[in-house]
Structure formats: C-alpha cells, structure tokens
Design a protein around this motif. Structure first.
Motif, short mmCIF file in Angstrom:
data_model
loop_
_atom_site.label_atom_id
_atom_site.label_comp_id
_atom_site.label_asym_id
_atom_site.label_seq_id
_atom_site.Cartn_x
_atom_site.Cartn_y
_atom_site.Cartn_z
N SER A 186 -10.11 4.55 -28.48
CA SER A 186 -9.90 4.84 -27.05
C SER A 186 -8.98 3.85 -26.32
O SER A 186 -8.39 4.24 -25.31
N PRO A 187 -8.81 2.60 -26.76
CA PRO A 187 -7.84 1.76 -26.05
C PRO A 187 -6.44 2.35 -26.10
O PRO A 187 -5.59 2.01 -25.28
N PHE A 188 -6.17 3.23 -27.07
CA PHE A 188 -4.82 3.77 -27.21
C PHE A 188 -4.75 5.22 -26.72
O PHE A 188 -4.02 6.05 -27.23
N ALA A 189 -5.53 5.48 -25.67
CA ALA A 189 -5.51 6.78 -25.03
C ALA A 189 -4.26 6.90 -24.17
O ALA A 189 -3.68 5.90 -23.75
N ILE A 190 -3.85 8.14 -23.92
CA ILE A 190 -2.61 8.38 -23.19
C ILE A 190 -2.91 8.55 -21.70
O ILE A 190 -3.67 9.43 -21.30
N ALA A 191 -2.30 7.67 -20.89
CA ALA A 191 -2.52 7.69 -19.44
C ALA A 191 -1.31 8.30 -18.75
O ALA A 191 -0.22 8.35 -19.32
N SER A 192 -1.51 8.74 -17.51
CA SER A 192 -0.40 9.33 -16.76
C SER A 192 0.61 8.25 -16.37
O SER A 192 0.29 7.34 -15.61
N PRO A 193 1.84 8.34 -16.87
CA PRO A 193 2.84 7.31 -16.53
C PRO A 193 3.11 7.26 -15.04
O PRO A 193 3.32 6.17 -14.47
N ALA A 194 3.05 8.42 -14.37
CA ALA A 194 3.29 8.44 -12.93
C ALA A 194 2.23 7.62 -12.20
O ALA A 194 2.53 6.86 -11.28
N ALA A 195 0.97 7.76 -12.65
CA ALA A 195 -0.12 7.04 -11.99
C ALA A 195 -0.03 5.54 -12.25
O ALA A 195 -0.31 4.72 -11.37
N ILE A 196 0.37 5.17 -13.48
CA ILE A 196 0.49 3.74 -13.79
C ILE A 196 1.52 3.12 -12.87
O ILE A 196 1.33 2.04 -12.32
N GLU A 197 2.62 3.85 -12.66
CA GLU A 197 3.68 3.34 -11.81
C GLU A 197 3.23 3.28 -10.35
O GLU A 197 3.44 2.30 -9.67
N LYS A 198 2.55 4.35 -9.93
CA LYS A 198 2.13 4.45 -8.53
C LYS A 198 1.16 3.33 -8.15
O LYS A 198 1.27 2.72 -7.11
N HIS A 199 0.17 3.09 -9.03
CA HIS A 199 -0.90 2.16 -8.64
C HIS A 199 -0.63 0.72 -9.05
O HIS A 199 -1.30 -0.19 -8.55
N GLY A 200 0.30 0.50 -9.96
CA GLY A 200 0.64 -0.86 -10.36
C GLY A 200 -0.58 -1.65 -10.81
O GLY A 200 -1.33 -1.21 -11.68
N ASP A 201 -0.82 -2.80 -10.15
CA ASP A 201 -1.93 -3.67 -10.51
C ASP A 201 -3.29 -3.00 -10.31
O ASP A 201 -4.29 -3.41 -10.88
N LYS A 202 -3.32 -2.01 -9.45
CA LYS A 202 -4.59 -1.36 -9.12
C LYS A 202 -4.85 -0.15 -10.02
O LYS A 202 -5.77 0.62 -9.76
N TYR A 203 -4.04 0.01 -11.06
CA TYR A 203 -4.24 1.19 -11.92
C TYR A 203 -5.63 1.18 -12.56
O TYR A 203 -6.25 2.22 -12.74
N GLY A 204 -6.11 -0.01 -12.88
CA GLY A 204 -7.43 -0.14 -13.50
C GLY A 204 -8.56 0.40 -12.65
O GLY A 204 -9.67 0.60 -13.14
N GLU A 205 -8.30 0.64 -11.35
CA GLU A 205 -9.33 1.22 -10.48
C GLU A 205 -9.01 2.67 -10.14
O GLU A 205 -9.76 3.32 -9.40
N ASN A 206 -7.88 3.16 -10.66
CA ASN A 206 -7.47 4.53 -10.35
C ASN A 206 -6.99 5.25 -11.62
O ASN A 206 -5.83 5.61 -11.72
N PRO A 207 -7.87 5.39 -12.60
CA PRO A 207 -7.43 5.92 -13.88
C PRO A 207 -7.09 7.42 -13.83
O PRO A 207 -7.77 8.17 -13.13
N VAL A 208 -6.02 7.79 -14.51
CA VAL A 208 -5.62 9.20 -14.57
C VAL A 208 -5.29 9.55 -16.02
O VAL A 208 -4.38 8.98 -16.60
N GLY A 209 -6.05 10.48 -16.59
CA GLY A 209 -5.80 10.90 -17.96
C GLY A 209 -5.77 12.41 -18.06
O GLY A 209 -5.53 13.10 -17.07
N THR A 210 -6.07 12.91 -19.29
CA THR A 210 -6.11 14.36 -19.48
C THR A 210 -7.52 14.80 -19.88
O THR A 210 -7.73 15.95 -20.22
N GLY A 211 -8.47 13.88 -19.85
CA GLY A 211 -9.80 14.11 -20.41
C GLY A 211 -10.65 15.11 -19.65
O GLY A 211 -10.25 15.63 -18.61
N PRO A 212 -11.86 15.38 -20.16
CA PRO A 212 -12.74 16.38 -19.57
C PRO A 212 -13.24 16.02 -18.16
O PRO A 212 -13.65 16.90 -17.42
N PHE A 213 -13.20 14.74 -17.81
CA PHE A 213 -13.69 14.35 -16.49
C PHE A 213 -12.64 13.56 -15.71
O PHE A 213 -11.87 12.80 -16.28
N LYS A 214 -12.65 13.79 -14.39
CA LYS A 214 -11.74 13.06 -13.51
C LYS A 214 -12.51 11.94 -12.83
O LYS A 214 -13.68 12.09 -12.48
#
Lengths: 535, 334
Positions: A186-214
């Motif tokens: 799971s550390p190598f899961a695919i995250a939304s590049p747009a969200a990583i860029e948008k949230h920067g340092d705060k991405y760790g509190e705003n995760p965006v993936g493709t998984g079953p839960f938001k």
C-alpha cells in the motif's frame, strides 16, 4: 466575597445534580441508538493508534496503511488471503525474458475521487515522485523496497514511461524477483497527481485516490471518517456507506467497546480474551494469517554449534506445541520452516524435527557431547508478536535442554544492545524473529539466511553456497512456479543444516460483531474493506 | 495583591525552565531513536541518518536544548516529528478535551467529596462515617485503569447505561467549534448531542474523580471536626441554629482553607491521572497526545505537552493562593 463563594458552590452542586439527573433519564434511549444505526451501513473499526499521515508514500506505520488500503489502490493487488499477486489498477502485465521490463496495461475509465482521470500519465507522475525525490527521510519505504532513488547504484527502477493512455512501462536496472509484490504494497498506491499538487504539504490530510472509500474527515487521535465512493469501478462495492476508524488505545477497553456495540470490528485483541469472544454469540473471532517467524538461532561459527549434529540435537529438544500453548496462548502455528505458510514457495513436504529427547541425546553423543555442555541462552527482552514472552520461552527451553545434559544459562540485556551484540556474532544461542513486509519468500530466506546478509539480518552467520546459489537464481527468476521450486529446495537444505530452530508463526487476533460478512484479515496487516458488509 | 500576582507570575519562568530541563534530560535518556522508530525496523541506516539530521537530533544535546528554549521564548512550541505540523496549531483540540474532562471530574470530586466529608464529620463515628472512611481509603488506593475497566464492565456492558469510550457518539459526531463539546453542542442547539456528551463524560469523569474525591472527603472531615469543636460553633448550636446553617454558614467557611489547598493540588494531579483515564476511555485529550508521543519518541510533543500541563498546574496553584485571601480576610498578600 464569602457569599459569592458559597453561591458558587451551591451552583456547582445544583449543576452537577442536574447533569447527573438528565444523564440517567436519557440513558434508556442510548441503548436503542446502537440498534437502528447498525442497519444504516456504518462500519466502525476500533484500533490501537492513529495514522501518522494519509499520504501512504511517506509513511511506514501500519495504522496509516490501513487507511491507505481503503482510499487508494495499487497497480497489482495481493489475493484475499495470501500474498499471491492478482490484477489491480493494472488488468494485465507482461515481463520481458531478462526480467528488466514490465509492461502494465491499465483499467480504463477509472477516475480519482477528485474527478480527474486515472491513466498512464498519473502512474508515471506517482512513480517519478518517489523515484526522483532523493529524500530518504521522507520516502524511506520506497528506498528500502526498491533499492534507492534514480541514479544511485543500488536503485532497481531505472525509469518509468507512459505508452499511450493506458500502458505503463517500467525499465529496471537489474531484475528484482519480488518487484510485483513490492508494487502491491500500500505505500506504493497511486494518488491523484492533481491533488498532490493542489494540497502540497497538506496532502497528507487530504488524500485522494481511486479506492472504494473517499476521505471525509480526521479528528487526530480519535476518528478518521471515510464515505462510500459512489463511482467505484468494482460493481457492487463498497457495501457500507461509511467507514470510521476509531482509536481506543487499551486492548481491553477496545473489546469492551465492541461488546457494547459502539464499534463493529477491532484489531489487537488480547489472546487471553479469545475465549470470551468465542463464547459470545454476538461476536466472531478472526485470525490474521501469519507473516512472521520467531526462532531460536545458533551462531554456526561458534562451538559447539559449528557441528550440524548439535544443532539437530537441540532441534529435537524443543517442544513447540507446549511453547505455543503456554506462551502464545494458542494463537500461533508451530514453525518448521524459516518462513510462514502463507508465502508462495513454502515447502510443506518438510517433516519437522519431532520433540524426542532420546533422539536428541543420541545425536549429541554422536557429535561427541555425550555429557552435554554449558551455554549462554540469550532471551529476547521485549515482547514482539512473534515472541510474546522471551523470558518465559527461554525458561521452558532451558528446562528441556537440561534433560539432554545441555545446561543453558539465561542471559538478557537492553533491546538495542541485544540486537547490536547478536548482530556482531557475540552470542552462540539466541532468540529472535522477523515480520515480513512484502510477503515474498526472498524477504525471509535471502534477508535472514543468505551469506550476503551476514552482518545485517543473518544473525546465525549461516553461509551455504548451494543455498546462496538457489536464492540468487530465485531472485532473477520471473516465472513464479519455478521460483517457488527454488525456494522449496533452499528450505530443504536449510532444514538439514538447521541454523535455527524455527519456533512459531504467530497469528494476531481480531474480533467483530457476528453480523459482519466477508471480512478477511490479510497477512500483511491491512486489507481493503470494500467487500465487507453488515447483515 | 496585584504586585503579589505579578511577582508570583514572574516566578513561573524559572520553575518552568527547570521543569523543561528535567523533562528534556529524561526523554533523551529513554533508549530508542525517534528516526528509527518512525521509519520502522526495516529502514536503511541512510534513511535513519537522513531523518535524524532533519529532526536536528545529530546536534549535541546542549545545542538542541538551547534551540528549543530559544523557540519557546518566541512562542514556538516546536513541530511534531510524527505529524510534521506545529504543536501550537494541533494542541488545542487535545487540551480542550482534557479541560472538559478535568473540570467535570473536579466538580464531581469537590461536590461529592466536600459534602461527604461534612456529613461524616457531623455524624462522627456513625456507620456513615465508617463507611465513608473505608470508601476513602479504597478510593485513594484504587488503580485508575482497573477502576475504568470495571466501570465499563458494570455500567456499560452489564447495565447498558453509559457508553464505554470516546467523547461523543461516533455515529453522530459533534461538529467542533471551540472543541469544548458541552459548549459546542449548546451553541449549535443540539440538546440531544449535549446529553450524549454528558453521558460520555460520566464514566471517565468518575474514574478520574475517585482519588481526589476520597482525599477531599478525608481532609474536609478532619478540618470540619476541628472547627466544630470550637466555642463559637457550640454557641451557635446552643442557641438553636439549624444544622445546615451551622455547617455551611459557620463551619465550612472556616474549615475551607486546607480543603482549598488540597483541591488545588488535586486538580494538578488530575492532569496526571488523565493519561491513564484517557487511554482506557479512548478520550482524545492531552494525556493521550503525550502518551502516543512517548511511544513514537516524538520529543517536541512530549516536551511541549508536559510544559503546557505544568504551566496549567502552576497557574491553578497561584489561583488557589489568591483565593485564600478571598475566603479568609485575615490573609493579605503584599
């Protein structure tokens, strides 16, 4: 002033009466609340600690990765109950003959939770983020599983490229047999590049993936709330509308909350509470298949353990069943190989050294130790899942060894010192263990018993050329069936040589309401819960 | 009085500084490298070294200490190793949770403890007196974690009256404004949630209140016994004054100084007890915050967390000292 003070006291008295009064009145209503919400589709998972960050690429702790499993997905997945690789975000893949090129074909039409497209470009951006970060403190798990960052001598991944919208090509510097298993972590899961860029340092509190839960909200050290991903690409999943992770540190208190119905599922159940759960018709017990091993190690360079017969003799003098019954509270399986049976390539044909003191004595006599010998037995000073009580296990071993004339003197010290000294080869007879991370045989056999690992994790300093050859061959072999055969052969030789007495593979316990269906605890420690439902 | 307050406040600085030094030395004496623990057993030595450097832990200890103090003086409590966010930004929700719990516990302890002590003193050597003193002895010696688990077993699981864990109903969570949930629910007009929050407060509150309650009851009893032997009380009783008036108007006021002292001290100790209570009851308070920081060797959080708790402790004691003058006109601070 005095009047005011008295007035205040009186007020407090009245207030507290009122509080107590209204609480006891309303308590009848409280009981029924749990009942109607159970059907509403909220699943509450109680656990012992909070996540560190919800950006899985920068964490190493299990509590963070449990959340990652729900919010994100990986290119390839582990099977439900084992560490076999099955398709994930990639529906198929091919590996070149030389094991240096992996081509993944991605599923179409998948979107991240923020509405952006999941495609080859997104995968490349994620991998580049890890590969070119060059930040070992932040992307530590990547560095340890894939050898290092771009440009370093030890790096496994050379580059990653997109070929059209749904094809990704990984080029490696050298073959890595567990490559797919590493990608499934799971550390190598695919995250939304747009969200990583948008949230920067705060991405760790705003995760965006493709998984079953938001992701919905996070109250630190308390709850993490996830909601159903309505557009999830697997039909019929997720089953529950809401998934909440609640921190309750104390194991007994967590069980109390389950019995009361405040949470639906808990991990970290005390083995001594297993009977209580079994006896409650409203609850069910889950056993997480083992991904660890606890063992008694011999330093094969030191007398008398440089003689294989002595090692075999002691292997016959260990009563594993009794150890498990008494010190693992029954929540472990006896180990006969250095790796657990959930792993591909596990050799089940090996017959374990039976507990037979006569045989042990005979072997000792053949080795020239008719009257036995004296030895220091190093006991693990800290509890670990694979060795819940090192001191007690050592005492039991001591008693059995005594019967064949081997007088063991139990030695113990502070944990960091213990590891350091065992690593330096100072101990002749010691207890240790290992928890695997990617569920691959290489992560056990090569890491713990290859001659290359002497000085790091091969504490027995066991060096067997034939085993070494087999393990290297297995690392380069990309055909899973052939690899498994190689590992089986290696285990047979290791069994004969007996550099360890493998003691146990412990199976951590979980408990849940009996209404929970389709929950399968995975050996790696976390599992997607999209298929879990409450009946 | 004003000058006295200022003087006392200025004495806070050396006290807190000394405490910071002690905590700093203690946490650095615990074995285990924060970088190693954060990265896990499998991390490469290079990764551990890189993180150690990033955390500034490769510096000599005295430099680390001086840096920490310098930051403190500018109002910076440091940054958590684990979450990588400033402690001053993340501490309030935890602190609010603990303040709510501690206030509730203290109210329970004072109201129940003082009144039990009074009754016990009034009916000295009665069965109630004996019972209370036995209870007080048991209460003082009760391990909180055991009491907490027993409470859960009896009141939640067996009787099904109260919830076992947390601050609110997980299925219907409170929306935080001030993070003091009693206040937040009232501000939002959610009386159903207010009651829910009170219900969640009772078990941990009582567990936390037990020890101070027992101690307060004992002190009140002995202090009241002393006062009630004095002449003016005998006179008051002789002239036919009602029991309530004698107790609350004449005796309690004069007996209150030692009680107040003990209340102040116990409020401070309560914060220590909060660590255990919060762990058992899944209460996301400051005790919980520090406890999990210890597991991860999150030095800045341990240091600053304890610092904040200590500052509160010292302030409470100051307030108690000032209250003496309010109760007893003979006491004057200059």
């Amino acid at each position: 002033m005095k009047k005011r003070l008295l007035g205040m006291l009186a007020f407090l008295l009245v207030l507290s009466m009122a509080l107590i009064g209204c609480s006891s009145n309303s308590s009848d209503g409280g009981g029924s609340k749990g009942g109607d919400s159970a059907g509403g589709g909220t699943l509450i998972y109680g656990r012992g600690g909070d996540a560190v960050s919800l950006d899985p690429a920068i964490v190493t702790d299990g509590e963070s990765l449990i959340i990652a499993e729900q919010v994100y997905e990986t290119l390839v997945n582990f099977d439900k109950k084992t560490t076999k690789i099955i398709p994930g975000l990639a529906k198929k893949w091919t590996v070149s003959e030389d094991g240096l090129t992996y081509t993944f074909e991605l599923e179409d039409g998948i979107k991240f939770h923020d509405g952006t497209d999941f495609n080859a470009e997104a995968v490349v951006k994620n991998v580049d983020r890890w590969l070119t970060s060059n930040d070992e403190a932040k992307f530590a798990y990547f560095a340890s599983q894939f050898g290092g960052f771009k440009g370093s001598d030890t790096a496994i991944i050379k580059e990653v490229k997109a070929d059209g919208d749904n094809k990704v090509i990984f080029t490696l510097n050298k073959p890595q047999a567990p490559f797919l298993k590493n990608l499934a972590m799971s550390p190598f899961a695919i995250a939304s590049p747009a969200a990583i860029e948008k949230h920067g340092d705060k991405y760790g509190e705003n995760p965006v993936g493709t998984g079953p839960f938001k992701f919905e909200s996070w109250k630190r050290n308390d709850t993490i709330t996830l909601v159903k991903n309505e557009d999830y690409h697997k039909k019929g999943e997720p089953k529950v509308d809401k998934l909440i992770f609640k921190v309750i540190e104390d194991n007994s208190a967590r069980l109390n909350a389950l019995i009361k119905g405040e949470v639906d599922l808990i991990d970290g159940l005390n083995p001594s509470d297993a009977e209580k759960v079994k006896g409650d018709k409203n609850l069910q017990l889950f056993e997480r298949p083992s991904l660890n091993v606890g063992y008694l190690g011999f330093n094969v360079e030191k007398e008398p353990f440089n003689n294989p017969k002595v090692r075999q003799a002691l292997s016959h003098a260990v009563n594993k069943e009794a150890l498990i019954k008494n010190f693992y509270e029954g929540t472990a399986e006896p180990a006969k190989n250095p790796m657990p049976s959930t792993l591909q390539g596990y050799n089940d044909e090996i017959k374990d050294y039976e507990f037979n003191l006569k045989k042990a004595k005979k072997l000792l006599a053949e080795a020239g130790y008719k009257d036995g010998f004296k030895v220091d037995l190093w006991a693990m000073p800290v509890p670990r899942p694979y060795m819940p009580n090192g001191q007690k296990v050592a005492e039991a071993l001591q008693a059995d060894f005594e019967k064949i004339g081997v007088k063991a003197n139990i030695v113990t010290m502070e944990w960091a010192t213990y590891l350091e000294k065992v690593q330096a080869g100072e101990s002749a007879l010691f207890m240790l263990g290992w928890t695997g991370d990617n569920g691959d045989a290489d992560n056990f056999l090569y890491t713990l018993l290859d001659k290359d690992s002497i000085g790091s994790n091969n504490y027995s300093r066991y060096a067997n050329e034939e085993v070494h050859k087999l393990l290297l061959e297995a690392q380069a072999e990309t055909d899973e069936a052939k690899r498994a055969e190689l590992y089986k052969k290696a285990q047979a030789i290791i069994h004969e040589d007996a550099p360890w007495v493998p003691l146990a593979h412990s199976t951590p316990l979980l408990a849940g309401k009996s209404t929970i269906k389709n929950f399968f605890p995975h050996p790696t420690g976390s599992q997607p819960m999209g298929g879990v439902s409450i009946e | 009085m004003f000058a006295y307050t200022i003087r006392r406040l200025s004495m806070l600085i050396p006290v807190l500084l000394g405490m910071t030094l002690i905590v700093f030395s203690l946490i650095h004496a615990i074995p285990g490298s924060p970088a190693q623990i954060l990265l896990g057993q499998q991390a490469s030595p290079a990764a551990v070294a890189a993180l150690t450097k990033e955390m500034g832990l490769d510096q000599p200890l005295y430099i680390q200490f001086v840096d920490y103090i310098k930051n403190l003086l500018t109002g910076d409590l440091g940054e958590s190793f684990r979450t990588r966010s400033p402690i001053s930004a993340e501490i309030w929700p935890y602190l609010a949770a603990t303040i709510e719990l501690a206030l509730f516990a203290m109210i329970v302890a004072v109201v129940a403890g003082v009144n039990a002590g009074i009754i016990s003193a009034w009916f000295q050597n009665s069965w109630f007196d004996y019972l209370l003193m036995v209870f007080a002895l048991v209460g003082v010696s009760m391990p909180i974690f055991w009491l907490g688990l027993m409470e859960q077993y009896v009141f939640s699981i067996q009787l099904d009256w109260l919830p076992t864990t947390g601050r609110d109903n997980i299925r219907d969570p409170v929306t935080a404004i001030t993070h003091l949930y009693l206040l937040d629910t009232l501000l939002q007009g959610r009386f159903d949630q207010f009651i829910e929050v009170v219900k969640h407060l009772i078990l941990p509150g009582v567990a936390l209140a037990t020890i101070p309650m027992a101690i307060i009851a004992r002190i009140t009893r002995s202090s009241m016994l002393e006062v009630m032997r004095s002449d003016y009380i005998r006179t008051a009783r002789a002239k036919g004054m009602s029991m309530l008036k004698v107790v609350y108007k004449h005796s309690l006021k004069n007996a209150f100084i030692p009680i107040l002292t003990i209340i102040g001290l116990q409020t401070g100790l309560l914060l220590g007890g909060a660590i255990l209570t919060e762990t058992i009851f899944g209460w996301p308070g400051i005790g919980n915050y520090i406890y999990s920081a210890i597991q991860f060797r999150d030095y800045p959080v341990i240091q600053s967390g304890i610092l904040v708790v200590a500052a509160i402790f010292v302030l409470i004691n100051l307030i108690v000292d000032l209250l003496y003058a309010a109760i007893d006109p003979r006491i004057k601070y200059r």
